[in-house]
Design an enzyme around this catalytic site. Sequence first.
Site, PDB file in Angstrom:
ATOM      1  N   ASN A  10      56.511  36.365  43.110  1.00 14.44           N
ATOM      2  CA  ASN A  10      56.398  37.079  41.838  1.00 14.44           C
ATOM      3  C   ASN A  10      55.018  37.717  41.807  1.00 14.44           C
ATOM      4  OD1 ASN A  10      56.169  37.900  39.205  1.00 14.44           O
ATOM      5  ND2 ASN A  10      56.246  35.843  38.314  1.00 14.44           N
ATOM      6  N   TRP A  11      54.997  39.015  41.985  1.00  8.65           N
ATOM      7  CA  TRP A  11      53.696  39.707  42.063  1.00  8.65           C
ATOM      8  C   TRP A  11      53.042  39.888  40.692  1.00  8.65           C
ATOM      9  CZ3 TRP A  11      54.542  44.190  46.193  1.00  8.65           C
ATOM     10  CH2 TRP A  11      54.579  43.615  47.469  1.00  8.65           C
ATOM     11  N   LYS A  12      53.783  39.588  39.636  1.00  7.31           N
ATOM     12  CA  LYS A  12      53.253  39.748  38.266  1.00  7.31           C
ATOM     13  C   LYS A  12      52.668  41.163  38.105  1.00  7.31           C
ATOM     14  CE  LYS A  12      52.687  34.793  38.068  1.00  7.31           C
ATOM     15  NZ  LYS A  12      51.985  33.626  37.555  1.00  7.31           N
ATOM     16  N   HIS A  98      60.171  33.801  32.322  1.00 10.86           N
ATOM     17  CA  HIS A  98      58.929  33.284  32.905  1.00 10.86           C
ATOM     18  C   HIS A  98      58.021  32.815  31.757  1.00 10.86           C
ATOM     19  CE1 HIS A  98      55.083  33.039  34.907  1.00 10.86           C
ATOM     20  NE2 HIS A  98      55.749  32.987  36.041  1.00 10.86           N
ATOM     21  N   GLU A 100      55.019  33.149  31.212  1.00  9.07           N
ATOM     22  CA  GLU A 100      54.081  34.168  30.703  1.00  9.07           C
ATOM     23  C   GLU A 100      54.776  35.096  29.712  1.00  9.07           C
ATOM     24  OE1 GLU A 100      52.739  35.396  34.566  1.00  9.07           O
ATOM     25  OE2 GLU A 100      51.705  33.468  34.764  1.00  9.07           O
ATOM     26  N   GLU A 168      58.752  25.679  36.604  1.00  4.04           N
ATOM     27  CA  GLU A 168      57.342  26.030  36.722  1.00  4.04           C
ATOM     28  C   GLU A 168      56.564  25.359  35.591  1.00  4.04           C
ATOM     29  OE1 GLU A 168      56.823  29.973  39.032  1.00  4.04           O
ATOM     30  OE2 GLU A 168      57.135  30.481  36.936  1.00  4.04           O
ATOM     31  N   GLY A 174      48.839  29.175  38.387  1.00  2.00           N
ATOM     32  CA  GLY A 174      47.550  29.845  38.586  1.00  2.00           C
ATOM     33  C   GLY A 174      46.341  28.939  38.430  1.00  2.00           C
ATOM     34  N   SER A 212      51.214  27.198  41.633  1.00  2.00           N
ATOM     35  CA  SER A 212      50.183  26.922  42.642  1.00  2.00           C
ATOM     36  C   SER A 212      50.736  26.519  44.008  1.00  2.00           C
ATOM     37  CB  SER A 212      49.194  25.858  42.128  1.00  2.00           C
ATOM     38  OG  SER A 212      48.504  26.345  40.994  1.00  2.00           O
ATOM     39  N   GLY A 233      53.373  32.822  42.909  1.00  2.00           N
ATOM     40  CA  GLY A 233      52.604  33.904  42.294  1.00  2.00           C
ATOM     41  C   GLY A 233      51.516  34.390  43.227  1.00  2.00           C
ATOM     42  N   GLY A 234      50.294  33.905  43.009  1.00  2.00           N
ATOM     43  CA  GLY A 234      49.118  34.386  43.737  1.00  2.00           C
ATOM     44  C   GLY A 234      49.291  34.444  45.250  1.00  2.00           C
TER      45      GLY A 234
HETATM   46  P1  13P Z   1      50.989  30.840  40.966  1.00  2.00           P
HETATM   47  O1  13P Z   1      51.705  30.610  42.277  1.00  2.00           O
HETATM   48  O2  13P Z   1      49.957  31.899  41.016  1.00  2.00           O
HETATM   49  O3  13P Z   1      50.528  29.539  40.364  1.00  2.00           O
HETATM   50  O4  13P Z   1      52.118  31.423  39.950  1.00  2.00           O
HETATM   51  C1  13P Z   1      53.317  30.772  39.844  1.00  2.00           C
HETATM   52  C2  13P Z   1      54.233  31.621  39.054  1.00  2.00           C
HETATM   53  O5  13P Z   1      54.078  31.779  37.859  1.00  2.00           O
HETATM   54  C3  13P Z   1      55.333  32.310  39.763  1.00  2.00           C
HETATM   55  O6  13P Z   1      56.240  32.864  38.880  1.00  2.00           O
END
Ligand code: 13P
Length: 250
Positions: A10-12, A98, A100, A168, A174, A212, A233-234
Site C-alpha cells: 500500500n503506497w498510501k 484502512h 487511516e 492492521e 508506521g 511495520s 506500507g513503508g
Molecule cells: P507500515 O507497513 O508502514 O506500518 O503500514 C502498514 C499499512 O498501513 C499498510 O496498509
Amino acid sequence: MSVRPLIAGNWKMNGLAKESAAELSALISKANDQGEVGCDILICPPALLVSQMATLAEGSAVSIGAQDCHTQEKGAHTGDISAEMIADAGAGYAIAGHSERRTDHGESNEVVKMKAEAALRAGLIAIVCVGETLEERENGKTLDIISDQVKNSLPEGATAANTVIAYEPVWAIGTGKVPATSDVDEVHNHIRSDLKLLMKDAEGVRLLYGGSVKGSNAAELMAVENVNGALVGGASLKAEDFWPIVETSL
Ligand code: 13P
C-alpha cells in the site's frame, strides 16, 4: 487447507509517476527473474497512478489495486472515484476501511461495508481492513473490536475468492512496533472463527497481517497459522525492500 498467500503493498500518498514506474518495473523484473511465483503480488498506488501502473504491470505477476473507492457507481460526488472507474483503469483490487481512512475520513463499519460491496459489484477483490487502537488493546477490547469490525464491514456476497481481510493494529502502523506473534496468532484465529459463522468458504479467505512489516520480520509473521500474507506500507515503496517480504511466501 492451503491458501495462496497475498503480499500487498500500500503506497498510501507517496510517489510521483516517474519514480513509481521505476520501482514497479524493478519489482516486475524481480518477479520475472523468479519465474513461477507461489503467491499473489499486489501494489496499490495512489489513485492517479492506477491506470499507468496497471498498464505497466499487464501480463506480469504483479496486480494493481486502489487504496479506496466510493460506495456508488457514479453521480454527483466531487473528487471521488468509483470502483467501476478503478476496474476500468485496469486494477483488480480495492482496499476498504484502512484505519487511516476510518480516522481521517470518519469511515464507519457501515461505510466500509458499502465500499467493499461496491468493489465486488465492479468485479474487484475487496481488501477489508480491521484493527484495534492502542487504547483498545490496553483495555483488553481487541477481540471484541475486531469481531465488531469483521461482522459489520464484511460485504454481502463475500467469498474466499472476492474478499481478503487485513488485520492492521493501528498502533503498529508506521511505528516500527509489531505485536508478538502469539498476539497475531490469537487475532487471526479469532477472525477465522468469526468468518466461519458469516460465510461458507471462510477457510479459504486470505487473512493478511499489516503494520511495520519489513524484510527482517516478515518470515516470522508469515509463519503464523492463519496469516496468509501481508499488507505492507513503508517497506513496499522500494522494490528492494518489498521483494524480501514477497520472498517469504514464494
Ligand atoms: P507500515 O507497513 O508502514 O506500518 O503500514 C502498514 C499499512 O498501513 C499498510 O496498509
